[in-house]
Motif scaffolding. Sequence first.
Motif, short mmCIF file in Angstrom:
data_model
loop_
_atom_site.label_atom_id
_atom_site.label_comp_id
_atom_site.label_asym_id
_atom_site.label_seq_id
_atom_site.Cartn_x
_atom_site.Cartn_y
_atom_site.Cartn_z
N PHE A 56 -4.00 -1.37 -9.18
CA PHE A 56 -4.20 -2.46 -10.12
C PHE A 56 -2.83 -2.87 -10.69
CE2 PHE A 56 -7.88 0.19 -9.93
CZ PHE A 56 -8.99 -0.61 -10.11
N ARG A 57 -2.64 -4.16 -10.89
CA ARG A 57 -1.38 -4.67 -11.43
C ARG A 57 -1.60 -5.31 -12.80
NH1 ARG A 57 2.58 -2.41 -8.16
NH2 ARG A 57 2.03 -2.69 -5.98
N ASP A 58 -0.51 -5.35 -13.59
CA ASP A 58 -0.49 -6.10 -14.86
C ASP A 58 -1.63 -5.69 -15.78
OD1 ASP A 58 1.73 -7.63 -13.95
OD2 ASP A 58 0.36 -8.86 -12.78
N THR A 132 -7.77 11.14 -8.97
CA THR A 132 -6.59 11.15 -9.84
C THR A 132 -6.23 9.71 -10.17
OG1 THR A 132 -5.73 13.18 -8.84
CG2 THR A 132 -4.16 11.82 -10.06
N VAL A 133 -5.88 9.47 -11.44
CA VAL A 133 -5.43 8.16 -11.90
C VAL A 133 -4.01 8.30 -12.40
CG1 VAL A 133 -5.82 6.29 -13.56
CG2 VAL A 133 -7.78 7.49 -12.54
N LEU A 134 -3.14 7.37 -12.04
CA LEU A 134 -1.75 7.39 -12.47
C LEU A 134 -1.37 5.99 -12.93
CD1 LEU A 134 0.56 9.49 -12.61
CD2 LEU A 134 1.34 8.66 -10.39
N ARG A 135 -0.84 5.91 -14.16
CA ARG A 135 -0.49 4.62 -14.77
C ARG A 135 1.00 4.56 -15.04
NH1 ARG A 135 -0.20 3.40 -20.33
NH2 ARG A 135 -1.23 5.39 -20.78
N GLY A 136 1.65 3.49 -14.60
CA GLY A 136 3.08 3.32 -14.80
C GLY A 136 3.40 2.68 -16.14
N GLU A 137 4.28 3.33 -16.90
CA GLU A 137 4.76 2.76 -18.17
C GLU A 137 6.20 2.26 -18.02
OE1 GLU A 137 5.86 4.10 -22.73
OE2 GLU A 137 4.42 5.29 -21.60
N LEU A 138 7.10 3.16 -17.62
CA LEU A 138 8.48 2.80 -17.34
C LEU A 138 8.75 3.12 -15.88
CD1 LEU A 138 10.31 4.23 -20.51
CD2 LEU A 138 9.69 1.85 -20.06
N PRO A 140 11.35 2.23 -12.35
CA PRO A 140 12.62 1.62 -11.93
C PRO A 140 12.38 0.30 -11.21
CG PRO A 140 12.08 3.48 -10.53
CD PRO A 140 11.08 3.49 -11.63
N GLU A 141 13.38 -0.57 -11.25
CA GLU A 141 13.27 -1.86 -10.58
C GLU A 141 13.19 -1.69 -9.07
OE1 GLU A 141 16.31 -4.53 -11.78
OE2 GLU A 141 15.68 -4.60 -13.88
N VAL A 142 13.87 -0.68 -8.54
CA VAL A 142 13.80 -0.38 -7.11
C VAL A 142 13.57 1.12 -6.94
CG1 VAL A 142 15.25 -2.30 -6.41
CG2 VAL A 142 16.31 -0.11 -6.92
N GLY A 143 12.91 1.49 -5.86
CA GLY A 143 12.67 2.91 -5.59
C GLY A 143 11.52 3.46 -6.41
N GLY A 144 11.23 4.72 -6.15
CA GLY A 144 10.18 5.40 -6.90
C GLY A 144 8.78 5.15 -6.37
N ASP A 145 8.66 4.65 -5.13
CA ASP A 145 7.33 4.41 -4.56
C ASP A 145 6.58 5.73 -4.34
OD1 ASP A 145 8.47 1.92 -4.39
OD2 ASP A 145 8.50 1.84 -2.20
N THR A 146 5.25 5.63 -4.27
CA THR A 146 4.41 6.78 -3.91
C THR A 146 3.72 6.46 -2.58
OG1 THR A 146 4.04 7.37 -6.22
CG2 THR A 146 2.50 8.27 -4.61
N THR A 147 3.58 7.48 -1.74
CA THR A 147 2.94 7.32 -0.44
C THR A 147 1.70 8.20 -0.37
OG1 THR A 147 5.11 6.94 0.57
CG2 THR A 147 3.30 7.46 2.06
N TRP A 148 0.64 7.65 0.19
CA TRP A 148 -0.60 8.40 0.39
C TRP A 148 -0.93 8.44 1.88
CZ3 TRP A 148 0.20 5.20 -3.71
CH2 TRP A 148 -0.09 5.70 -5.00
N VAL A 251 -0.09 4.75 3.40
CA VAL A 251 0.21 3.52 2.67
C VAL A 251 1.25 3.87 1.61
CG1 VAL A 251 -1.67 3.82 0.98
CG2 VAL A 251 -0.72 1.55 1.39
N ARG A 252 2.24 3.02 1.47
CA ARG A 252 3.30 3.22 0.47
C ARG A 252 3.23 2.08 -0.53
NH1 ARG A 252 9.62 4.83 1.45
NH2 ARG A 252 10.41 4.23 -0.62
N VAL A 253 3.14 2.43 -1.81
CA VAL A 253 2.94 1.43 -2.85
C VAL A 253 4.08 1.48 -3.85
CG1 VAL A 253 1.37 0.59 -4.65
CG2 VAL A 253 0.44 1.62 -2.58
N ARG A 254 4.57 0.30 -4.20
CA ARG A 254 5.63 0.19 -5.19
C ARG A 254 5.04 0.07 -6.58
NH1 ARG A 254 9.88 -4.85 -6.03
NH2 ARG A 254 11.00 -3.93 -7.78
N TRP A 255 5.54 0.88 -7.50
CA TRP A 255 5.13 0.81 -8.89
C TRP A 255 5.80 -0.37 -9.58
CZ3 TRP A 255 1.25 3.74 -10.60
CH2 TRP A 255 0.92 4.89 -9.85
N THR A 256 5.03 -1.08 -10.38
CA THR A 256 5.55 -2.14 -11.24
C THR A 256 5.09 -1.86 -12.67
OG1 THR A 256 3.59 -3.46 -10.68
CG2 THR A 256 5.62 -3.90 -9.43
N PRO A 257 5.75 -2.44 -13.66
CA PRO A 257 5.31 -2.19 -15.04
C PRO A 257 3.83 -2.52 -15.22
CG PRO A 257 7.43 -3.30 -15.04
CD PRO A 257 6.95 -3.30 -13.61
N ASP A 258 3.12 -1.63 -15.91
CA ASP A 258 1.70 -1.80 -16.22
C ASP A 258 0.81 -1.78 -14.97
OD1 ASP A 258 2.25 -2.12 -19.03
OD2 ASP A 258 2.85 -4.19 -18.60
#
Length: 317
Positions: A56-58, A132-138, A140-148, A251-258
């Motif tokens: 989920f985004r935003d 498992t649920v994981l929510r991004g607060e802060l 990075p602009e690049v990197g830090g992706d998670t892969t499943w 699948v590799r997903v990039r984290w974005t704020p919120d």
Amino acid sequence: MTAVLNETSTVDTLAVSPIAGYIGAEVSGVSLLHELGPDVQSALRDALYKYKVLFFRDQKIGHAEQIRFTGYFGPVTPAHPLGYTVKSPEGFPEVLEVDSRIYAKRSGSKKYSYASFWHQDVTALINPPAMTVLRGELVPEVGGDTTWADLGAAYDNLPSSLQKFLEGLYAENRFGGRTPRWVNGSESESLTQDKLIVSEHPVVRVHPVTGQRLIYVNPGFTSRIVGVSPRQSDRILDLLFEEITDPAYTVRVRWTPDSMGIWDNRATIHQAPGDLDHLDVVRVLHRTTVEGDIPVGVDGQRSRSIHGSEFRAAPVS
């Protein structure tokens, strides 16, 4: 994809878009700030069983809303069975803080996740978390992706002879897996000596909802195959670890704020990022988990607890 949020989410506004060949989808048309109706909750559960990872985004929500969302999928557990080793925000014992600043302070070096290797969450338990649920607060602009990776796809693509061989095996799961280690990479299993947790799970597990057969081992917790020699065990595990991490099933997903992700911990493994150590960034996410069931093998036999008890949600007062 940017989600379009609706204050009154309905099944008609809900959109689920696959993002990889076997696993993963992004969800739009829903606001998690508001309580969702039973029909939307049911649709999200169906989507999770189908795609195994939903993103989920935003979603500008806090701990309380995350816990409420997690509860749509089952009873919400405390943050971790080794609660004394993790940090939760005050007033929210269900939330585990995945904070690079905390890990750096504890280990004396940069670290962006408590487990930066392929794993399922806490399969040392007799009843590992279901979701498992994981929510991004802060983030990075690049990197830090998670892969499943999809454990069902890995099983389905094995030859039938190998499937049948694996269906009769059990595997021991403990903190550290085959190599003793702990969440910050420098401490060992000593943190679990006062609360030893070890279980034997079927190598092929049957999903309790979908009925799909899953390869149920992971490098983070699986220590050995029961009933064979150490050499034979290592070779079997090496084969399985290579199969379940085949890029075709990921699948590799990039984290974005919120942003927020939820995954079926019974049917997937995941890997935290390893590409941030050379960057001066902060990464803060918040994790919650759903109470799990005891795994059942193809023969109908359940997992066996060697040390430790079931990990349950706190009683409702």
